[in-house]
Scaffold this motif. Structure first.
Motif, mmCIF file in Angstrom:
data_model
loop_
_atom_site.group_PDB
_atom_site.id
_atom_site.type_symbol
_atom_site.label_atom_id
_atom_site.label_comp_id
_atom_site.label_asym_id
_atom_site.label_seq_id
_atom_site.Cartn_x
_atom_site.Cartn_y
_atom_site.Cartn_z
ATOM 1 N N GLN A 26 -101.698 -34.682 7.928
ATOM 2 C CA GLN A 26 -101.015 -35.651 7.057
ATOM 3 C C GLN A 26 -99.851 -36.311 7.795
ATOM 4 O O GLN A 26 -99.660 -37.518 7.713
ATOM 5 C CB GLN A 26 -100.527 -34.962 5.775
ATOM 6 N N SER A 84 -101.598 -24.467 8.423
ATOM 7 C CA SER A 84 -100.849 -25.731 8.356
ATOM 8 C C SER A 84 -101.650 -26.953 8.788
ATOM 9 O O SER A 84 -101.094 -28.044 8.882
ATOM 10 C CB SER A 84 -99.604 -25.646 9.235
ATOM 11 N N LEU A 85 -102.936 -26.778 9.074
ATOM 12 C CA LEU A 85 -103.687 -27.887 9.671
ATOM 13 C C LEU A 85 -103.647 -29.157 8.819
ATOM 14 O O LEU A 85 -103.437 -30.258 9.345
ATOM 15 C CB LEU A 85 -105.141 -27.449 9.935
ATOM 16 N N ILE A 86 -103.820 -29.016 7.509
ATOM 17 C CA ILE A 86 -103.838 -30.215 6.664
ATOM 18 C C ILE A 86 -102.470 -30.912 6.692
ATOM 19 O O ILE A 86 -102.384 -32.136 6.813
ATOM 20 C CB ILE A 86 -104.258 -29.857 5.221
ATOM 21 N N THR A 87 -101.425 -30.116 6.649
ATOM 22 C CA THR A 87 -100.077 -30.683 6.714
ATOM 23 C C THR A 87 -99.881 -31.439 8.029
ATOM 24 O O THR A 87 -99.318 -32.536 8.047
ATOM 25 C CB THR A 87 -99.035 -29.549 6.592
#
Lengths: 581, 163
Positions: free
Chosen positions: B32, B26-29
């Motif tokens: 964001q 989930s890092l990119i989420t």
């Protein structure tokens, strides 16, 4: 009557929302309904308003301004001639009439935010047929019969990928849609999602059933906010109708679907890089094999297809694989969607059967070159593709024939160029792009593209050296050999094709320090013809750096040491006294 | 540039981390959401995220710098996203970039002294038929000419003054 405003991203950018608001303010005075649709595909005529009587389109209005709202209301209230001045002309109507729309079959016809409109137009009928009458193997056979190949650019047979994922061992499998449409100059996938999101969902569900996946993910570019919003709504609506989730349509088949927004990296169009990105990592490609069909998302069997590929699936299931393969050529079946842009009269979305020629698309449908200039080349396949010159205009649209030119079919970007486009500068533009977008994993791609970009930069500045062309070619071939993924392997294509077809332009830049297209500013010089100059002083006043001197009513002169080649004098002279060389 | 020890209000990002910190991948989420909250990714927020998801700050930084969407510096009130796609390039986006630079005195990636405008060159916005195109705070401006671009910026400047 029903008034429908085209509201894809292009339409909205052209002012469609303001037109919608203006009509909405007046609509209570009528018994008509106001609604919207996605991209109609005729971007050059946006904003577009359609007026329907029942199911029949009775008026298509183009380049509509908010001030036209009153005319539209007058028309639906009975004034037959009220909108004559904004009605589409017959010549422009032909833009759509000459197309064969399968992937785009609902685009511009239904409201993308209303599932009922999709269902009323045969929507989800294919899914029902598949789930109730076909085995996964039947589905794969039908796709094999259709000859459908990956529309993302590589053209790999879809059935083969599906079958490989189906055959892979393991309970947990994933279906992924690549909607990371990164090619600059391409917007087909965005249009499909914004205009017909349920068609994508239906195609994906059929794919998930075929490979045995219970989870599906759509990886969408972050630059497409409207597409994400509409797809989110569509997923919600499909869930409410029991078309998504547990026991779809009352069968044993269950599949969940979610969206993952990308974060801006061109390399994530490569399937293994996309998987890394889905897992929250830097989007760097993996070594293949193992292929995603064996070890993909979370190292489970996964299948990845492009948006347009999925957009054809429901149609194939309803009409049969042989109906699809009846269109096209020996090795390319069905239709292909192109985003026609650049120096073209009629830019927009064009879907045609494979086997048509580039000339059919650019001249017959696209209406030829803006301002009737001379056609020079068409760029296909973006940074992975190449430029196809005028003498190859009769090349047929087919994976093999386009590949033979040195370009590729690509995902569908078709950027048209006229004589004012410098091909060296074009190659430099793409290399600049790939240099920035290289993920850095392979040395050949990371450093090779950088060196190529430096050489090209030198050439467009007039600092090219003898042997630069050969050096570029050598770099091209070693990058192709040394790169792991498609980005690096294809990055040299724009350079190789421009050297192949426009070598004289490279030579003019290097040997004569001239840009034949008069586009590279460093290589242009302006002079004033004393015979034609009337001494009106306009150029001297327009020159931002005071490089032009001369008395009133006597010929002026440009000091080339001061000149910054902005072209202000050239563009403003009323007597054509300034020449550009 | 902001000081690296910026005192961001970490409570704002907590609900996001409560929701995603334990979901793998989930890092990119998370990043964001963080950028949506703070306008950019402050260093102390990056450290905090790393701590909560059990990764090193270097790893989080690696992801943040890989993707063009993420910013490590605050941006101006108006973020100008100038399209550098092929169609825009062919139709003169360089001249538009020059016009914006002339008008605001900033180059790609920079923010104007008054803190109003940040210029960012972006890959294709997908409005190719309206090229050249720029997007400012979500609104798209198409069929630009250098003069039209300057005019739009002046209007926004006026608007900011009135506010």
């Amino acid at each position: 009557m029903r008034i429908v405003v085209g509201q894809g991203s292009c339409g909205i950018a052209a002012g469609a929302s303001k037109v919608y608001d203006a009509i909405e303010a007046l609509i209570p005075n009528t018994d008509s309904e106001l609604t919207f649709t996605g991209c109609i595909g005729m971007c050059f005529l946006e904003p577009i308003v359609d007026i329907y009587d029942g199911k029949e389109l009775i008026k298509r209005l183009v380049k509509v301004q908010p001030t036209d709202a009153e005319k539209i209301i007058a028309f639906i209230n009975g004034d037959k001639n009220a909108v004559n001045d904004i009605e589409i002309c017959d010549d422009d109507k032909a833009f759509l009439e000459k197309q064969t729309r399968i992937a785009l079959r609902h685009c511009g016809l239904i409201n993308p935010e209303k599932i009922d409109e999709y269902i009323a137009d045969d929507g989800y009928a294919a899914l029902k047929k598949v789930l109730t009458t076909m085995t996964p193997e039947d589905v794969i056979d039908e796709i094999k019969l259709s000859g459908l190949a990956g529309r993302g650019g590589a053209g790999f047979p879809t059935w083969f990928k599906w079958n490989a994922a189906r055959q892979s061992q393991g309970e947990e499998k994933y279906l992924i849609c690549n909607a990371d449409e990164g090619d600059p100059g391409a917007f087909m996938d965005r249009a499909v999602i914004e205009s017909d999101p349920h068609n994508l969902i239906e195609g994906m569900l059929i794919g998930a059933y075929a490979i045995g996946a219970k989870e599906a993910v759509v990886y969408v570019r972050a630059e497409y906010p409207l597409a994400i919003i509409r797809l989110e709504k569509a997923i919600e609506q499909a869930k409410e109708k029991g078309l998504l989730g547990q026991n779809i349509l009352g069968t044993d088949f269950s599949c969940e679907m979610r969206i993952k927004a990308g974060a801006g990296a061109f390399v994530c169009g490569e399937e293994t890089a996309l998987i890394e990105s889905l897992q929250g990592e830097r989007g760097m490609p993996r070594l293949k094999p193992p292929f995603p069909a064996q070890s993909g998302y979370w190292y489970k069997p996964s299948n990845i297809n492009n948006v347009e590929t999925f957009a054809n699936v429901a149609w194939i299931m309803l009409n049969g694989g042989s109906a699809f393969s009846a269109m096209g050529t020996e090795n390319s079946k069905g239709t292909k969607v192109f985003a026609l842009t650049g120096k073209i009269k009629k830019g927009g979305l064009v879907e045609i059967p494979m086997g048509k020629t580039l000339r059919d698309v650019i001249f017959d449908i696209g209406g030829g070159i803006k301002n009737d200039a001379q056609f020079k080349a068409v760029q296909m396949g973006g940074p992975s593709g190449g430029c196809i010159p005028a003498h190859l205009l009769d090349t047929v649209i087919d994976y093999k024939a386009l590949g033979a030119t040195g370009a590729i079919m690509g995902s569908g970007g078709m950027v048209v160029m006229d004589e004012s486009t410098c091909m060296v500068s074009m190659a430099q533009f793409f290399l600049d792009f790939t240099t920035k977008e290289s993920c850095g994993k392979c040395i050949h791609c990371r450093i090779g593209t950088k060196r190529m970009n430096e050489i090209l930069n030198r050439i467009v500045k007039g600092e090219g050296k003898d042997g630069d062309i050969e050096l570029l070619e050598e770099l091209c071939y070693s990058i192709k050999d040394g790169a792991l993924c498609g980005l690096g392997q294809t990055a040299p294509n724009p350079v190789l094709t421009t050297i192949k077809y426009f070598r004289n332009e490279y030579e003019a830049h290097i040997n004569e320090k001239k840009c034949p297209a008069h586009s590279c500013t460093e290589l242009i010089s302006y002079t004033i013809n004393p015979e034609l100059c009337k001494g009106c002083t306009l150029c001297a006043r327009k020159c931002p750096v005071s490089a032009i001197t001369g008395e009133l009513k006597s010929a002026h002169k440009i000091d080339n040491d001061k000149c910054i080649k902005c072209g202000a004098c050239y563009n403003n002279c009323k007597f054509n006294a300034i020449t550009m060389d | 540039m902001d000081c690296c020890c910026n005192n961001s209000d970490l409570s704002l990002i907590m609900p996001v981390l409560d929701k995603y910190a334990d979901t793998k991948g989930s890092l990119i989420t998370i990043l964001q959401h963080a950028q949506e909250i703070y306008g950019y990714l402050p260093t102390d927020v990056i450290y905090y995220i790393a701590d909560r998801i059990g990764e090193s700050p270097a790893k989080v930084m690696g992801v943040a710098t890989f993707y063009s969407q993420f910013r490590l510096k605050p941006v101006g009130k108006y973020l100008i996203m100038l399209c550098q796609g092929t169609a825009c390039h062919v139709n003169g986006s360089q001249k538009i970039e020059q016009a914006i630079s002339d008008e605001l005195g900033i180059a790609d990636g920079e923010t104007s002294d008054d803190g109003l405008f940040t210029l960012k060159n972006v890959a294709c916005l997908g409005c190719c038929s309206l090229s050249p195109v720029m997007m400012i705070n979500g609104e798209t401006y198409g069929r630009l000419t250098p003069d039209k671009a300057k005019e739009i910026l002046r209007t926004l400047k006026e608007k900011a003054k009135e506010e």
